[in-house]
Motif scaffolding. Structure first.
Motif, short mmCIF file in Angstrom:
data_model
loop_
_atom_site.label_atom_id
_atom_site.label_comp_id
_atom_site.label_asym_id
_atom_site.label_seq_id
_atom_site.Cartn_x
_atom_site.Cartn_y
_atom_site.Cartn_z
N SER A 142 0.83 -1.22 0.19
CA SER A 142 0.02 0.15 -0.15
C SER A 142 1.55 1.31 -0.16
O SER A 142 0.49 2.36 -0.64
N TRP A 143 1.91 1.05 0.22
CA TRP A 143 3.04 2.18 0.46
C TRP A 143 4.45 1.58 0.29
O TRP A 143 4.42 0.69 0.44
N ALA A 144 5.29 2.76 0.05
CA ALA A 144 6.87 2.47 -0.27
C ALA A 144 7.57 2.94 0.22
O ALA A 144 7.41 4.08 -0.17
N PHE A 161 11.67 8.55 0.76
CA PHE A 161 10.83 9.04 0.59
C PHE A 161 8.69 8.07 0.40
O PHE A 161 9.55 7.11 0.57
N ALA A 162 8.24 8.44 1.75
CA ALA A 162 6.89 7.64 1.48
C ALA A 162 5.85 8.27 0.31
O ALA A 162 5.68 8.84 0.27
N VAL A 163 5.84 7.50 -0.06
CA VAL A 163 4.81 7.16 -1.15
C VAL A 163 3.58 6.35 -1.49
O VAL A 163 3.96 4.77 -1.41
N ALA A 167 1.08 5.71 -6.64
CA ALA A 167 2.06 7.11 -6.85
C ALA A 167 3.16 5.82 -7.64
O ALA A 167 3.37 6.59 -8.88
N TYR A 168 3.05 4.90 -7.80
CA TYR A 168 4.05 4.22 -8.60
C TYR A 168 3.38 2.90 -9.10
O TYR A 168 3.04 2.52 -8.94
N GLY A 169 4.93 3.08 -9.88
CA GLY A 169 4.88 2.14 -11.90
C GLY A 169 5.25 0.84 -11.35
O GLY A 169 6.30 1.07 -10.14
N VAL A 193 5.48 14.30 -6.47
CA VAL A 193 5.70 15.20 -5.70
C VAL A 193 5.63 14.72 -3.88
O VAL A 193 4.26 14.25 -4.13
N VAL A 194 6.47 14.79 -3.22
CA VAL A 194 6.29 14.05 -1.99
C VAL A 194 6.12 15.53 -0.89
O VAL A 194 7.80 15.53 -0.87
N PRO A 195 5.56 15.38 0.09
CA PRO A 195 5.63 16.38 0.55
C PRO A 195 7.01 16.42 2.00
O PRO A 195 6.89 15.03 2.72
N ARG A 196 8.08 16.88 2.92
CA ARG A 196 8.23 17.16 3.92
C ARG A 196 7.98 16.34 4.54
O ARG A 196 8.64 15.42 5.51
#
Length: 375
Positions: A142-144, A161-163, A167-169, A193-196
């Protein structure tokens, strides 16, 4: 209190063993097995209590991961990495943690540890792009967490960075000889775009500085604990290999006559059994010490370096043990459908992980060792 249930772990392991051949053929874990692994509590093991997690210990995780590995190393690898990446996510700012575990502590988080992307400043965050290979279990994530070279006010630094999964392929690139069922394919980000709030410096992970850390597991430097993530599955797989080897050579261990040779040298197999079992026990004792150091929280640089050395030694030892078992099992043990050769391929592949190479940790250990003469 840990949320890991050894009964649930055994159930997951039994199913994983039954479905291992099919999972290998499909190069991805069985979805029912993944569900059992999550239900057993691996995903939430290191999640902070504030988000419903267990904030558990390394020793209990080692026991559970090795138990899974006795049936299927790929499943144990996924379970161990999911738990370990959850611990890494606990180093994110509190707001980012809330996002990741908004739907509960059993969220599957996967990780790409290699610095394979770039991150340019974009407002109060970064625009991240790149391709990260070898992301185990990515199909069920669910997240990476991905590591990239990030622009900062002082130049560049490696950051995680947590995405979210949307958001990813994913590129189908995992065709390795071992750990086939881990589905360790390539993660692709294109101008995300990943927030701080969803980023943490690699230096903070190395130092063991999680925000508002109350549990010992969130105060441990990455290099003091990271080796356990990869060696726990190998320990279980080596035990599984020895058990299967003993089944294959049971007649020789009992000294039964062979139709071809008329007899066997029983002592050769007795020696093989004693040595392999003893070396696996020795590996387990070393890993238990590593886990105890990590569970104490905030180990000093000398113990951190020793943990890295011990994990590398264990990986080399277990690979040697399983290699001897396969070679002594004869043609039957090397059959394409034989679990013993699967254990051999998995342990060999796992021991080849960059984090478990002795040359990469030997220098650090030498500088911290009390055996090094002063001056």
């Amino acid at each position: 209190m840990s949320h890991l249930s050894l009964d649930a772990v055994r159930e997951a392991g039994v199913m994983a063993g039954k479905r291992a051949a099919d999972a290998e053929a499909r190069r991805t874990l069985d979805p029912d097995v993944v569900e059992l692994v999550v239900q057993a509590g691996f995903g939430r093991h290191f999640v902070p209590a504030a988000h419903g997690g267990a904030a558990g210990g390394f020793a209990e995780l080692l026991t559970a991961v090795a138990l899974l590995g006795e049936n299927c190393a790929s499943t144990a690898w996924f379970a161990s990495l999911t738990a370990g990446t959850g611990r890494m996510a606990a180093f994110l700012p509190t707001e980012g943690q809330r996002e990741i575990w908004a739907r509960g502590p059993d969220t599957v988080v996967v990780g790409a540890l290699a610095q394979a992307g770039t991150a340019e400043r974009a407002g109060n965050g970064w625009r991240v792009r790149g391709q990260w290979p070898y992301v185990s279990g990515i199909a069920y994530s669910s997240w990476a967490l991905v590591c990239a070279k990030a622009e900062t006010d002082n130049g560049h630094e490696p950051r995680f960075f947590a995405v979210p999964a949307e958001a990813y392929g994913i590129a189908d690139t995992w065709f390795n000889s071992g750990m086939r069922a881990t589905g360790s394919n390539t993660l692709i980000l294109d101008e995300v775009v990943v927030p701080r709030s969803r980023s943490v410096a690699l230096a903070d992970l190395f130092a063991g500085r999680a925000p508002d850390a109350n549990a010992p597991c969130h105060r441990v430097p990455m290099k003091a604990a990271n080796g356990l993530t990869f060696t726990g599955p190998l320990l279980g797989a080596a035990r599984g290999a020895l058990r299967r080897w003993a089944e294959l050579v049971a007649g020789k261990l009992r000294g039964q006559a062979s139709a071809i040779s008329g007899g066997v040298e029983r002592s050769v197999y007795e020696l093989m059994l004693a040595r392999a079992d003893g070396e696996i026990d020795a590996a387990a004792l070393l890993l238990r010490r590593v886990a105890e150091v990590a569970d104490d929280g905030d180990p000093d640089p000398r113990l951190t370096a020793r943990n890295g050395r011990d994990c590398a030694l264990v990986a080399d030892l277990l690979a040697s043990v399983v290699d001897r078992l396969l070679r002594s099992s004869g043609s039957r043990g090397q059959s394409e459908t034989e679990p013993l050769q699967r254990f051999w391929r998995d342990v060999t592949t796992g021991a080849g992980h960059a984090a478990l190479q002795l040359p990469s940790v030997a220098g650090v250990y030498a500088t911290q060792s009390a055996l090094l003469p002063a001056g």
